[in-house]
Scaffold this active site. Structure first.
Site, PDB file in Angstrom:
ATOM      1  N   ARG A   1       5.151   6.184  14.645  1.00  0.00           N
ATOM      2  CA  ARG A   1       5.769   6.988  13.152  1.00  0.00           C
ATOM      3  C   ARG A   1       4.812   8.595  12.915  1.00  0.00           C
ATOM      4  NH1 ARG A   1       1.918   3.937   8.775  1.00  0.00           N
ATOM      5  NH2 ARG A   1       0.031   6.373   8.181  1.00  0.00           N
TER       6      ARG A   1
ATOM      7  N   HIS B   1       4.597  -0.040   0.254  1.00  0.00           N
ATOM      8  CA  HIS B   1       5.624  -0.426   0.889  1.00  0.00           C
ATOM      9  C   HIS B   1       4.565  -1.672   1.352  1.00  0.00           C
ATOM     10  CE1 HIS B   1       3.275   2.375   3.050  1.00  0.00           C
ATOM     11  NE2 HIS B   1       3.587   2.184   4.124  1.00  0.00           N
TER      12      HIS B   1
ATOM     13  N   ASP C   1       1.120   5.119   1.851  1.00  0.00           N
ATOM     14  CA  ASP C   1      -0.235   5.303   3.273  1.00  0.00           C
ATOM     15  C   ASP C   1      -1.696   6.399   2.427  1.00  0.00           C
ATOM     16  OD1 ASP C   1       0.960   3.962   5.354  1.00  0.00           O
ATOM     17  OD2 ASP C   1       2.674   5.226   5.086  1.00  0.00           O
TER      18      ASP C   1
ATOM     19  N   HIS D   1       0.720  -1.105  -0.098  1.00  0.00           N
ATOM     20  CA  HIS D   1      -0.484  -0.465   0.108  1.00  0.00           C
ATOM     21  C   HIS D   1       0.877   1.301   0.090  1.00  0.00           C
ATOM     22  CE1 HIS D   1       1.581  -0.297   4.440  1.00  0.00           C
ATOM     23  NE2 HIS D   1       1.088   0.671   4.549  1.00  0.00           N
TER      24      HIS D   1
END
Ligand code: SIN
Length: 285
Positions: free
Chosen positions: A275, A260, A104, A102
């Site tokens: 994150r 990723h 983000d 995917h």
């Protein structure tokens, strides 16, 4: 005061680079920040080994790259609305968060330009992240195929993973993170299928199997066939970098260029990352 020299060591194919000679716990001096931004633009994924950071320092580094993005559907750290804890406990039985290809939040009108992930606890085995280069994948297509698909727009939605009856709403056994599915995930937004990168001017395929649900103007079967081909093409190993983590490594990736996929293989061990995201622009044709 010592002056550090920024070192950039790219992978042989140019996708992904290690950056040394910077201290991310303090504001980067102008030339160092420019060197980091240039390496990021050139290589799509960059990592900085040996960077212990507090929450404040992680936030401050992120803000040197741009304003925070909007991170829905995952409960952030207490009092830190812009830091998500990507955590899987040693005894957890749930899926690996982010464990399918995917980009983000590609369903947002302005998806995040960059994601920053800081490793706190890295398992002794497994836990690598795979990155796939959408720019080289685009460039490897024939000019005929490029011309055919360049005008298309792809439809993105968070319904599959985050909708009220989606994957995470049905999943059990998650202890390390709180996922917040909801009906608001069931909207859709379309983006050019291969937008032009706002910094490099390079096109990259911008579709992914988690959030891209169709192609505007095509039947479901036609869209599925085209997307199926593109997903296989983009994630061909020729375009993939396998990233091995170490504690205190900070890695950031360009969501406008790459996909990723977080891998597992560390059951019985804790993996803990923090994150943040950097806001992006609306992808342009
Ligand atoms: C993510 O998709 O943000 C998670 C990546 C990872 O944990 O390696």
């Amino acid at each position: 005061m010592t002056t550090l020299t920024v070192g950039v060591r790219p992978n042989p194919d140019g996708f992904g680079a290690e950056i040394t000679g910077v201290d991310l716990s303090r504001p980067l001096p102008g030339p160092a920040l420019e060197a980091v931004k240039a390496a990021f633009a050139a290589h799509g994924v960059v990592w900085f080994p040996g960077q212990p950071l507090t929450h404040d320092q992680l936030e401050a580094f992120t803000l040197q790259l741009g304003p925070f993005g909007w991170d829905p559907y995952v409960k952030p750290l207490e009092d830190r609305p812009h830091i998500l804890e990507v955590r899987r406990d040693a005894d957890e039985t749930s899926s690996v968060f982010g464990g399918s290809w995917h980009s983000d939040w590609s369903f947002q009108e302005t998806p995040p330009a960059a994601t920053v992930l800081h490793a706190k606890v890295v398992p002794p085995v497994g836990g690598d992240t795979l990155y796939a280069d959408g720019a080289r994948a685009w460039e490897a297509l024939s000019p005929t195929f490029q011309a055919m698909i360049a005008p298309l727009r792809a439809v993105h939605s968070a319904a599959g993973p985050y909708g009220s009856t989606g994957f995470y709403a049905r999943e059990t056994g998650r202890t390390g993170m709180t996922i917040l599915p909801g009906v608001e995930a069931e909207t859709a937004f379309s983006h050019p299928l291969a937008p032009v990168h706002p910094v490099t001017g390079r096109r990259a395929l911008f579709v992914n199997p988690v959030y891209t649900v169709g192609i505007e103007g095509m039947t479901e079967a036609e869209g599925k066939a085209l997307l199926g081909f593109l997903f296989r093409h983009m994630t061909d190993e020729a375009f993939v970098h396998r990233h091995r983590w170490a504690a205190n490594m900070l890695t950031m990736w360009d969501n406008r260029r790459c996909l990723h996929n977080a891998t597992g293989g560390y059951d019985g061990h804790l993996r803990l990352m923090h994150r943040t995201t950097v806001a992006g622009d609306r992808p342009r044709p």
